[in-house]
Design an enzyme around this catalytic site. Structure first.
Site, PDB file in Angstrom:
ATOM      1  N   ASP A  85      -3.780   2.575  -2.051  1.00  0.00           N
ATOM      2  CA  ASP A  85      -2.298   3.153  -2.968  1.00  0.00           C
ATOM      3  C   ASP A  85      -4.181   5.135  -2.333  1.00  0.00           C
ATOM      4  O   ASP A  85      -5.243   5.402  -3.072  1.00  0.00           O
ATOM      5  CB  ASP A  85      -2.424   3.952  -4.026  1.00  0.00           C
ATOM      6  CG  ASP A  85      -1.448   2.851  -4.067  1.00  0.00           C
ATOM      7  OD1 ASP A  85      -0.958   1.979  -3.341  1.00  0.00           O
ATOM      8  OD2 ASP A  85      -1.799   1.895  -5.527  1.00  0.00           O
ATOM      9  N   SER A 128      -2.604  -3.315  -3.496  1.00  0.00           N
ATOM     10  CA  SER A 128      -2.333  -2.050  -2.995  1.00  0.00           C
ATOM     11  C   SER A 128      -3.033  -0.925  -2.232  1.00  0.00           C
ATOM     12  O   SER A 128      -3.686  -0.563  -3.376  1.00  0.00           O
ATOM     13  CB  SER A 128      -1.164  -1.725  -3.816  1.00  0.00           C
ATOM     14  OG  SER A 128      -0.250  -0.642  -3.757  1.00  0.00           O
ATOM     15  N   SER A 173       0.981  -0.963   0.012  1.00  0.00           N
ATOM     16  CA  SER A 173       0.354  -0.272  -0.217  1.00  0.00           C
ATOM     17  C   SER A 173       1.024   0.982   0.243  1.00  0.00           C
ATOM     18  O   SER A 173       1.722   0.978   0.241  1.00  0.00           O
ATOM     19  CB  SER A 173      -0.538  -0.125   1.355  1.00  0.00           C
ATOM     20  OG  SER A 173      -1.935  -1.342   1.610  1.00  0.00           O
TER      21      SER A 173
END
Length: 365
Positions: A287, A285, A247
């Site tokens: 983000d 991930s 992340s």
């Protein structure tokens, strides 16, 4: 920052002119502090360790103005992550409490710690309700993430330590146990000076970099990943998540006067800065990016105790003039990620899991 702290500019050039410290703290009033928790070695014993984690605290207007609102906007590039308080930021375009970043399973105690610290710092806040902003990335490869090692006191200590000036990067604060492109990652920061007409402003970025697959890594246009596939224990290990998982929480600050939607537009440009380093955005991930402007402090206050009366006004830059701020976000984000890589040394965590430090000399080749 320690005297021997390595930074990406020691090896390569970057676009744009940085501020004095090349850090988010170049934005006047912004203060940053860390709590770094490193303890134990060997096999994982849940609740005991090894511990490789921490908390990063950001005060948009410094410790003296906790509870005063700033214009803000957030953007989720990929939603496998958490940023508490984001719904209210979307609703009102403002935030008034500190921003913190930690590991995925420590959001709860950090949230409470921010609240306790803020109430103690500004007793007027006792009369209201509050939605602290806490972001997270996953450090379970190196850290006993289920061990409850991050406590309310950890968040409070990070905020107590917050200050202006140069910042330590790499394995510090919330970035302590994080990895980036198959190397040791963590906390990185950068800034840019921007001229718009006759006025000058600063844009600063702080990122908790915990994303990217090794083969993707690109630095200043050089696709280095395919040359650096050896010594990649995270991808070699049996893991439930594929390469590239992780992340990235990134916070953008500026003293340019902006509307909340303009802050959101700055937050979106973080995606382009990350892309310069090679990532295509993994499904796994999270983000999530947040941007705020320190101009117009208090103009967006929602009222603590009593409803505010009267007309409020905001100064803001016309939309067509803010392209230089977009460029600054992209440039500073790219450099902040590389700063995190360059600063972090090899770390060994739970069960002997190893995250190798980036080979900085590759950048000079």
């Amino acid at each position: 920052m320690s005297a021997d702290q390595r930074r990406a500019r020691d090896y390569v050039d970057f676009d744009g002119a940085p501020g004095t410290w090349n850090a988010i703290t170049d934005v006047p009033g912004v203060e940053v502090g860390y709590t770094t928790l490193i303890d134990g070695d060997g096999p994982l014993v849940p609740g005991t360790g090894p511990v490789r984690t921490g908390v990063t605290g950001i005060l948009p207007l410094g410790r003296e103005r906790v509870g005063t609102s700033v214009a803000a906007g957030m953007f989720s590039f990929n939603g496998n992550g958490e940023l508490t308080g984001s719904h209210w930021i979307e609703e009102t375009g403002s935030l008034a409490l500190p921003i913190t970043i930690t590991n995925t399973h420590a959001v709860g105690p950090v949230h409470r710690g921010v609240l306790e610290w803020s109430l103690a710092r500004n007793p007027a806040l006792q009369q209201g309700w509050h939605l602290p902003v806490v972001g997270e990335t996953f450090d379970g490869y190196l850290n006993d993430i289920n061990g409850r090692h991050v406590r309310e006191e950890s968040a409070m200590a990070a905020l107590d330590a917050a200050a202006s000036g140069p910042l330590v990067e790499g394995s510090v604060g919330g970035g302590t146990g994080m990895n980036c492109y198959g190397f040791k990652g963590g906390t990185g920061t950068s800034s840019r000076r921007v001229a718009i007409g006759e006025d000058s402003y600063v844009v600063g970025v702080l990122t908790q970099a915990n994303f990217g697959a090794r083969h993707e890594l690109t630095i200043r246009g050089r696709h280095l990943g395919p040359q650096l596939l050896d010594d990649n224990p995270m991808e070699d290990a049996a893991r439930s998540a594929p390469p590239g998982s992780g992340s990235c929480i990134t916070v953008v600050a500026t003293d340019a006067p902006l509307l909340p939607l303009q802050c959101k537009a700055l937050a979106r440009r973080v995606s382009l800065g990350l892309a310069r380093t090679g990532t295509t955005g993994s499904h796994f991930s999270g983000d999530v990016f947040l941007a705020f402007s320190t101009a117009n402090p208090g103009a967006l206050d929602s009222g603590i105790g009593a409803a505010p009366a009267g007309i409020r006004r905001l100064d803001f830059l016309p939309w067509p003039t803010i392209n230089p701020l977009y460029s600054a976000v992209v440039q500073a984000t790219e450099e902040a990620v590389v700063n995190a890589l360059v600063a972090a040394d090899t770390m060994i965590g739970r069960d002997g899991h190893r995250s190798p430090g980036f080979a900085n000399d590759v950048l000079s080749g």
